[in-house]
Enzyme design. Sequence first.
Site, PDB file in Angstrom:
ATOM      1  N   HIS A   1     -23.571 -41.749  -0.163  1.00  0.00           N
ATOM      2  CA  HIS A   1     -24.817 -42.247   0.447  1.00  0.00           C
ATOM      3  C   HIS A   1     -25.896 -41.817  -0.494  1.00  0.00           C
ATOM      4  O   HIS A   1     -25.892 -40.698  -1.104  1.00  0.00           O
ATOM      5  CB  HIS A   1     -25.074 -41.997   1.674  1.00  0.00           C
ATOM      6  CG  HIS A   1     -26.481 -42.414   2.165  1.00  0.00           C
ATOM      7  ND1 HIS A   1     -26.981 -43.647   2.136  1.00  0.00           N
ATOM      8  CD2 HIS A   1     -27.515 -41.402   2.895  1.00  0.00           C
ATOM      9  CE1 HIS A   1     -28.149 -43.461   2.535  1.00  0.00           C
ATOM     10  NE2 HIS A   1     -28.528 -42.179   3.007  1.00  0.00           N
TER      11      HIS A   1
ATOM     12  N   ASN B   1     -33.351 -44.629  -0.970  1.00  0.00           N
ATOM     13  CA  ASN B   1     -32.333 -44.799   0.079  1.00  0.00           C
ATOM     14  C   ASN B   1     -32.393 -45.984   0.800  1.00  0.00           C
ATOM     15  O   ASN B   1     -33.304 -46.312   1.318  1.00  0.00           O
ATOM     16  CB  ASN B   1     -32.852 -43.498   0.966  1.00  0.00           C
ATOM     17  CG  ASN B   1     -31.814 -43.161   1.948  1.00  0.00           C
ATOM     18  OD1 ASN B   1     -30.980 -44.240   2.613  1.00  0.00           O
ATOM     19  ND2 ASN B   1     -31.921 -42.268   2.930  1.00  0.00           N
TER      20      ASN B   1
ATOM     21  N   CYS C   1     -27.723 -44.181   8.607  1.00  0.00           N
ATOM     22  CA  CYS C   1     -27.312 -44.391   7.053  1.00  0.00           C
ATOM     23  C   CYS C   1     -25.809 -44.419   6.958  1.00  0.00           C
ATOM     24  O   CYS C   1     -25.307 -44.696   6.017  1.00  0.00           O
ATOM     25  CB  CYS C   1     -27.951 -43.319   6.197  1.00  0.00           C
ATOM     26  SG  CYS C   1     -29.689 -43.365   6.232  1.00  0.00           S
TER      27      CYS C   1
HETATM   28  N1  ACO Z   1     -44.955 -35.354  -2.631  1.00  0.00           N
HETATM   29  C1  ACO Z   1     -45.522 -34.573  -2.682  1.00  0.00           C
HETATM   30  N2  ACO Z   1     -45.360 -33.618  -1.903  1.00  0.00           N
HETATM   31  C2  ACO Z   1     -44.622 -33.872  -0.801  1.00  0.00           C
HETATM   32  C3  ACO Z   1     -44.021 -34.875  -0.781  1.00  0.00           C
HETATM   33  C4  ACO Z   1     -44.413 -35.976  -1.354  1.00  0.00           C
HETATM   34  N3  ACO Z   1     -43.960 -36.953  -1.469  1.00  0.00           N
HETATM   35  N4  ACO Z   1     -43.290 -34.803   0.605  1.00  0.00           N
HETATM   36  C5  ACO Z   1     -43.334 -33.695   0.902  1.00  0.00           C
HETATM   37  N5  ACO Z   1     -44.055 -32.970   0.298  1.00  0.00           N
HETATM   38  C6  ACO Z   1     -44.400 -31.563   0.351  1.00  0.00           C
HETATM   39  C7  ACO Z   1     -44.421 -31.062   1.652  1.00  0.00           C
HETATM   40  O1  ACO Z   1     -45.448 -31.329   2.404  1.00  0.00           O
HETATM   41  C8  ACO Z   1     -44.261 -29.381   1.461  1.00  0.00           C
HETATM   42  O2  ACO Z   1     -45.499 -29.028   1.363  1.00  0.00           O
HETATM   43  P1  ACO Z   1     -45.781 -27.439   1.927  1.00  0.00           P
HETATM   44  O3  ACO Z   1     -44.866 -26.674   1.595  1.00  0.00           O
HETATM   45  O4  ACO Z   1     -47.431 -27.304   1.700  1.00  0.00           O
HETATM   46  O5  ACO Z   1     -45.828 -27.644   3.499  1.00  0.00           O
HETATM   47  C9  ACO Z   1     -43.567 -29.407   0.115  1.00  0.00           C
HETATM   48  O6  ACO Z   1     -43.525 -30.909  -0.556  1.00  0.00           O
HETATM   49  C10 ACO Z   1     -41.900 -29.149   0.377  1.00  0.00           C
HETATM   50  O7  ACO Z   1     -41.330 -29.747   1.302  1.00  0.00           O
HETATM   51  P2  ACO Z   1     -39.784 -29.426   1.583  1.00  0.00           P
HETATM   52  O8  ACO Z   1     -39.293 -30.331   2.714  1.00  0.00           O
HETATM   53  O9  ACO Z   1     -39.613 -28.048   1.416  1.00  0.00           O
HETATM   54  O10 ACO Z   1     -39.148 -30.213   0.284  1.00  0.00           O
HETATM   55  P3  ACO Z   1     -37.609 -30.225  -0.054  1.00  0.00           P
HETATM   56  O11 ACO Z   1     -37.205 -29.612  -1.358  1.00  0.00           O
HETATM   57  O12 ACO Z   1     -36.889 -29.994   1.183  1.00  0.00           O
HETATM   58  O13 ACO Z   1     -37.554 -31.951  -0.285  1.00  0.00           O
HETATM   59  C11 ACO Z   1     -37.066 -33.865   0.723  1.00  0.00           C
HETATM   60  C12 ACO Z   1     -37.980 -32.933   0.696  1.00  0.00           C
HETATM   61  C13 ACO Z   1     -37.042 -34.753  -0.512  1.00  0.00           C
HETATM   62  C14 ACO Z   1     -37.368 -34.765   1.948  1.00  0.00           C
HETATM   63  C15 ACO Z   1     -35.549 -33.216   1.231  1.00  0.00           C
HETATM   64  O14 ACO Z   1     -35.611 -32.141   2.107  1.00  0.00           O
HETATM   65  C16 ACO Z   1     -34.502 -34.483   1.514  1.00  0.00           C
HETATM   66  O15 ACO Z   1     -34.223 -35.224   0.785  1.00  0.00           O
HETATM   67  N6  ACO Z   1     -34.086 -34.447   2.583  1.00  0.00           N
HETATM   68  C17 ACO Z   1     -32.982 -35.303   3.333  1.00  0.00           C
HETATM   69  C18 ACO Z   1     -33.831 -36.454   3.619  1.00  0.00           C
HETATM   70  C19 ACO Z   1     -32.757 -37.427   3.789  1.00  0.00           C
HETATM   71  O16 ACO Z   1     -31.641 -37.633   3.493  1.00  0.00           O
HETATM   72  N7  ACO Z   1     -33.110 -38.600   4.601  1.00  0.00           N
HETATM   73  C20 ACO Z   1     -32.252 -39.773   4.942  1.00  0.00           C
HETATM   74  C21 ACO Z   1     -31.316 -39.529   5.929  1.00  0.00           C
HETATM   75  S1  ACO Z   1     -30.418 -40.919   6.012  1.00  0.00           S
HETATM   76  C22 ACO Z   1     -30.992 -41.915   7.336  1.00  0.00           C
HETATM   77  O17 ACO Z   1     -30.213 -42.059   8.561  1.00  0.00           O
HETATM   78  C23 ACO Z   1     -32.329 -42.614   7.439  1.00  0.00           C
END
Ligand code: ACO
Length: 329
Positions: free
Chosen positions: A256, A286, A116
């Site tokens: 980003h 994203n 990204c």
């Molecule tokens: N819907 C419902 N529940 C979900 C979903 C969804 N779409 N996705 C995950 N969950 C659940 C998980 O299974 C987890 O359940 P559990 O506790 O029973 O195991 C729960 O939600 C909490 O998951 P967390 O990972 O703790 O949630 P968090 O608040 O961290 O949010 C997120 C997750 C949105 C992915 C966040 O961590 C994030 O944005 N991280 C950065 C990701 C990012 O920016 N990636 C792109 C990088 S750039 C590139 O180069 C592609």
Amino acid sequence: MQKLRAARILGWGKALPDRVLSNQELERIVDTSDEWIRTRTGIRERRIAAPDTAASDLALLAAQEALAKANLTVEKVDLIIVATVTPDMVFPATACLVQSRLGASRAAGFDLEAGCSGFLYALATGREFVASRTYDHVLVIGVEVLSRILNWQDRNTCVLFGDGAGAIVLGPAPLGEGILSTYLGADGAGGGLLSVPAGGSRRPVDQDVLATGAQYIQMNGSEVFKFAVRVMGEASLKALERAGLDLSAVSYLVPHQANQRIIDAAAKRLRLSPDRVIVNLDRYGNMSSASIPVALAEAADEGCFKSGDVLVLVGFGAGLTWGASVVRW
Ligand code: ACO
């Protein structure tokens, strides 16, 4: 040796697929909810490319708009750099496909991949070619068709991403104008946190890969989140230091667009109020390499920036990679 000069943004453009995929529609595909996606990420909807649309199709449209805005004919383009993790194919480079369809026969072209952060890496590269007087006009494109490398059964990833393209044209400027600084970073030790494990020379696609979905994006969301919050502020401050500016000089942050909470944390660290932060992830999700140039193009089209404004472009991504650039508009 000839003196260095600066590079500035002469034109900008974007291309987004027509198809809108809402959170409500995703509720019918995976076990998720509009409420979860909105509160955890800020995303409401994203664009999805039609089955016959590839990266070069979107890149071409964004490039044509950027050239028109710059009032530049294709013959003037010296170099095309395409940042993407979703090229049309392994080779030839998407930049070469764009070069041919654009009719930019004088231009050299290559692709660059930095997750990204790809657009920021491409911007830094294009700037060097202009600054060194190697080239006068460089087309820098960020494009992704991420919908093709998403596992639509994995709610951890498929709700986060979207498709699109953004482009800018760089041209010469006097020193002290245009792009004032760039700063890039990488930490390959964190590469496993965010990857597409199969489909390359390490693990070609075979029946095992297809059975496990290893040809799709895999991510440790919470670790990427922590990394992102740390580097967004750090990279912005490093780029400002290199530009000889402090926080009070910043007019707008163009981050980003991965997660509203990551953007909010960066804005807080940089002491910027929300009206100083460009956000479009609610509508596009994203778009990896395309996020920053699309946000920049939209804000510029809306007349958000005035001449002399100082913008901080900042991002992070797979690699792990990160980067920032300070631009005087
Ligand atoms: N819907 C419902 N529940 C979900 C979903 C969804 N779409 N996705 C995950 N969950 C659940 C998980 O299974 C987890 O359940 P559990 O506790 O029973 O195991 C729960 O939600 C909490 O998951 P967390 O990972 O703790 O949630 P968090 O608040 O961290 O949010 C997120 C997750 C949105 C992915 C966040 O961590 C994030 O944005 N991280 C950065 C990701 C990012 O920016 N990636 C792109 C990088 S750039 C590139 O180069 C592609």
